[in-house]
Design an enzyme around this catalytic site. Structure first.
Site, PDB file in Angstrom:
ATOM      1  N   ARG A 196      -2.287   6.005   9.536  1.00  0.00           N
ATOM      2  CA  ARG A 196      -3.666   6.084   9.628  1.00  0.00           C
ATOM      3  C   ARG A 196      -4.467   7.350   9.906  1.00  0.00           C
ATOM      4  O   ARG A 196      -4.330   7.719  11.145  1.00  0.00           O
ATOM      5  CB  ARG A 196      -4.301   4.790  10.715  1.00  0.00           C
ATOM      6  CG  ARG A 196      -5.482   4.128  10.293  1.00  0.00           C
ATOM      7  CD  ARG A 196      -6.804   4.700  11.139  1.00  0.00           C
ATOM      8  NE  ARG A 196      -6.835   3.694  12.187  1.00  0.00           N
ATOM      9  CZ  ARG A 196      -7.881   3.760  12.912  1.00  0.00           C
ATOM     10  NH1 ARG A 196      -8.741   4.817  12.969  1.00  0.00           N
ATOM     11  NH2 ARG A 196      -8.006   2.786  13.998  1.00  0.00           N
ATOM     12  N   ARG A 253      -6.734  13.759   9.887  1.00  0.00           N
ATOM     13  CA  ARG A 253      -7.705  14.049  10.728  1.00  0.00           C
ATOM     14  C   ARG A 253      -7.385  15.294  11.605  1.00  0.00           C
ATOM     15  O   ARG A 253      -8.383  16.160  11.960  1.00  0.00           O
ATOM     16  CB  ARG A 253      -8.594  13.211  11.241  1.00  0.00           C
ATOM     17  CG  ARG A 253      -9.489  12.252  10.251  1.00  0.00           C
ATOM     18  CD  ARG A 253     -10.375  11.183  10.894  1.00  0.00           C
ATOM     19  NE  ARG A 253      -9.474  10.571  11.811  1.00  0.00           N
ATOM     20  CZ  ARG A 253      -9.983   9.729  12.548  1.00  0.00           C
ATOM     21  NH1 ARG A 253     -11.289   9.717  13.030  1.00  0.00           N
ATOM     22  NH2 ARG A 253      -9.078   9.055  13.560  1.00  0.00           N
ATOM     23  N   ASP A 274      -7.991   2.989   1.920  1.00  0.00           N
ATOM     24  CA  ASP A 274      -8.527   2.399   3.120  1.00  0.00           C
ATOM     25  C   ASP A 274      -8.315   0.919   2.913  1.00  0.00           C
ATOM     26  O   ASP A 274      -8.419   0.521   1.827  1.00  0.00           O
ATOM     27  CB  ASP A 274     -10.024   2.732   3.440  1.00  0.00           C
ATOM     28  CG  ASP A 274     -10.211   2.154   4.980  1.00  0.00           C
ATOM     29  OD1 ASP A 274      -9.904   3.161   5.705  1.00  0.00           O
ATOM     30  OD2 ASP A 274     -10.703   1.144   5.138  1.00  0.00           O
ATOM     31  N   TYR A 282     -14.419  -7.344   9.277  1.00  0.00           N
ATOM     32  CA  TYR A 282     -15.272  -6.566   8.941  1.00  0.00           C
ATOM     33  C   TYR A 282     -16.588  -7.000   7.933  1.00  0.00           C
ATOM     34  O   TYR A 282     -17.605  -6.801   7.864  1.00  0.00           O
ATOM     35  CB  TYR A 282     -14.484  -5.280   8.092  1.00  0.00           C
ATOM     36  CG  TYR A 282     -13.988  -4.388   8.963  1.00  0.00           C
ATOM     37  CD1 TYR A 282     -14.313  -3.427   9.926  1.00  0.00           C
ATOM     38  CD2 TYR A 282     -12.305  -4.777   9.307  1.00  0.00           C
ATOM     39  CE1 TYR A 282     -13.666  -2.553  10.792  1.00  0.00           C
ATOM     40  CE2 TYR A 282     -11.560  -3.742  10.084  1.00  0.00           C
ATOM     41  CZ  TYR A 282     -12.244  -2.868  10.801  1.00  0.00           C
ATOM     42  OH  TYR A 282     -11.625  -2.034  11.701  1.00  0.00           O
ATOM     43  N   ARG A 341     -11.677  17.131   2.728  1.00  0.00           N
ATOM     44  CA  ARG A 341     -12.559  16.256   2.968  1.00  0.00           C
ATOM     45  C   ARG A 341     -14.070  16.794   2.739  1.00  0.00           C
ATOM     46  O   ARG A 341     -14.864  16.030   2.276  1.00  0.00           O
ATOM     47  CB  ARG A 341     -12.388  15.640   4.412  1.00  0.00           C
ATOM     48  CG  ARG A 341     -13.320  14.522   4.929  1.00  0.00           C
ATOM     49  CD  ARG A 341     -12.721  14.443   6.192  1.00  0.00           C
ATOM     50  NE  ARG A 341     -13.269  13.465   7.122  1.00  0.00           N
ATOM     51  CZ  ARG A 341     -14.465  13.479   7.947  1.00  0.00           C
ATOM     52  NH1 ARG A 341     -14.789  14.637   7.983  1.00  0.00           N
ATOM     53  NH2 ARG A 341     -15.049  12.255   8.505  1.00  0.00           N
TER      54      ARG A 341
END
Ligand code: 1CP
Length: 324
Positions: free
Chosen positions: A3, A7, A53, A128, A16
């Protein structure tokens, strides 16, 4: 190291920055394949995890999903009436660019590295969809499950069918392992856990197996506590991923014999580094017996130092890591 692994990497941020938005990024196979391969290229990890995702399937089901800077995912909260309008038929085909990413990655990944494909657990994705965004307690989604049992069953069924098809396509496109991220398995009463997590996961696994896919499936019921044991026994997943808050040795002793398990370095220790991280990695190594896959208990954060990821990998492989 699952996950958002990318980043903390400058090469990820570079790609990105060229994407219009996060969803577009996920649906652009060239870019998604490139960032999937980056951590393996840099760190020589044993496996790559597909860049995508868990919230792409709601798009396939006809819902609007956005990722907003500083907030995270934002969806139109789902009402009981909306559930009958979900576009189950063709949902997995509407996200087909993901399968293109999978085959691109598999083509460019060396044969001795595994590619992990994934989907969200139906309950986690449902939270969600119902709440419209991430929340700490999931109270709205849990109330929905208690107060609208039929609607909840229909929603989970829609997610089971579309997620199973999504995994089957990923496997057929070259994913070697499939993982089900049930990130919000925490805080569920055992009867709700049975209904919202175990049953739907069982169904996904059986649909994937009926399609002739025999690749390993890792289940990750994060925060499930003792419910994880029942999950491991009842869902027919091949392996169990274990979150940070669970004593791995205690769970391991209760798993079906020789079931592989994965976990569970504290992501905070990875952020802190130094002797804290060294001790935390050593603890995982000391606890692991039998078929164990080293992993974080949850995701990598953007502030993690590249040197420390190298150090963790060296520590596991050679017994020594140079932590900073
Ligand atoms: O490591 C990887 O980059 C692999 C690809 C991957 C995976 C496996 C991403 C990319 N997301 C996921 C799974 C995922 N997505 C989960 C399950 C695992 C977990 O618990 O972390 C969940 C809950 C999501 C939903 C999600 N995606 C959120 C909300 C989290 C919350 O706390 O509510 C957010 C913020 C994202 C964004 C996201 N997904 C992936 C990346 C690289 C990012 C960050 C985007 C960026 O800043 O560039």
């Amino acid at each position: 190291m699952m996950r958002q692994a990318g980043r903390h990497l400058p090469e990820y941020m570079e790609v990105r920055d060229t994407a219009k938005n996060f969803i577009d990024f996920c649906f652009t196979p060239e870019k998604a394949a490139k960032v999937t391969l980056q951590p393996v290229t840099r760190y020589d990890m044993d496996a790559a995890i597909l860049f995508a995702d868990i919230l792409l399937i709601p798009i396939g089901l006809g819902r609007d999903v956005k990722f907003v800077k500083g907030i995270g995912p934002v969806l139109d909260p789902l009402s009981v009436e909306d559930i009958s309008k979900l576009t189950i038929e063709g949902a997995a085909n509407r996200v087909s660019s993901v399968y293109e990413t999978v085959s691109k990655v598999r083509k460019n990944l060396s044969k001795d590295k595994a590619l992990i494909g994934f989907c969200g657990g139906p309950w986690t994705v449902a939270t969600y969809m119902i709440e419209g965004r991430g929340s700490p307690t999931k109270e709205i989604a849990k109330r929905f499950a208690y107060e609208n049992p039929k609607a909840m069953d229909d929603l989970l069924e829609a997610l089971v069918i579309s997620s199973a098809e999504y995994l089957i396509h990923q496997a057929k496109s070259g994913a070697d392992v499939l993982k089900i991220f049930e990130s919000w398995a925490e805080g569920l009463a055992p009867d709700l856990f049975q209904r919202l997590v175990i049953k739907p996961t069982q169904k996904i696994v059986s649909i994937v197996r009926e399609a002739g896919i025999n690749k390993p499936i890792i289940g990750f019921p994060r925060g499930a506590g003792l419910n994880a044991v029942e999950y491991a026994k009842a869902t027919n997943v091949t392996a169990l991923a274990i979150g940070t808050d669970t004593p791995m040795d205690k769970i391991r002793d209760q798993l079906p014999s020789n079931m592989p398990y994965q976990g569970n370095l504290d992501p905070l220790a990875l952020r802190i580094g130094g002797s804290v991280l060294e001790q935390a990695v050593q603890n995982v190594i000391n606890t692991a017996r039998g078929p164990h896959i080293f992993n974080l208990g949850h995701g990598v954060t953007p502030d993690v130092k590249i040197e420390n990821v190298h150090a963790v990998i060296n520590h596991i492989r050679t017994g020594v890591g140079n932590y900073v």
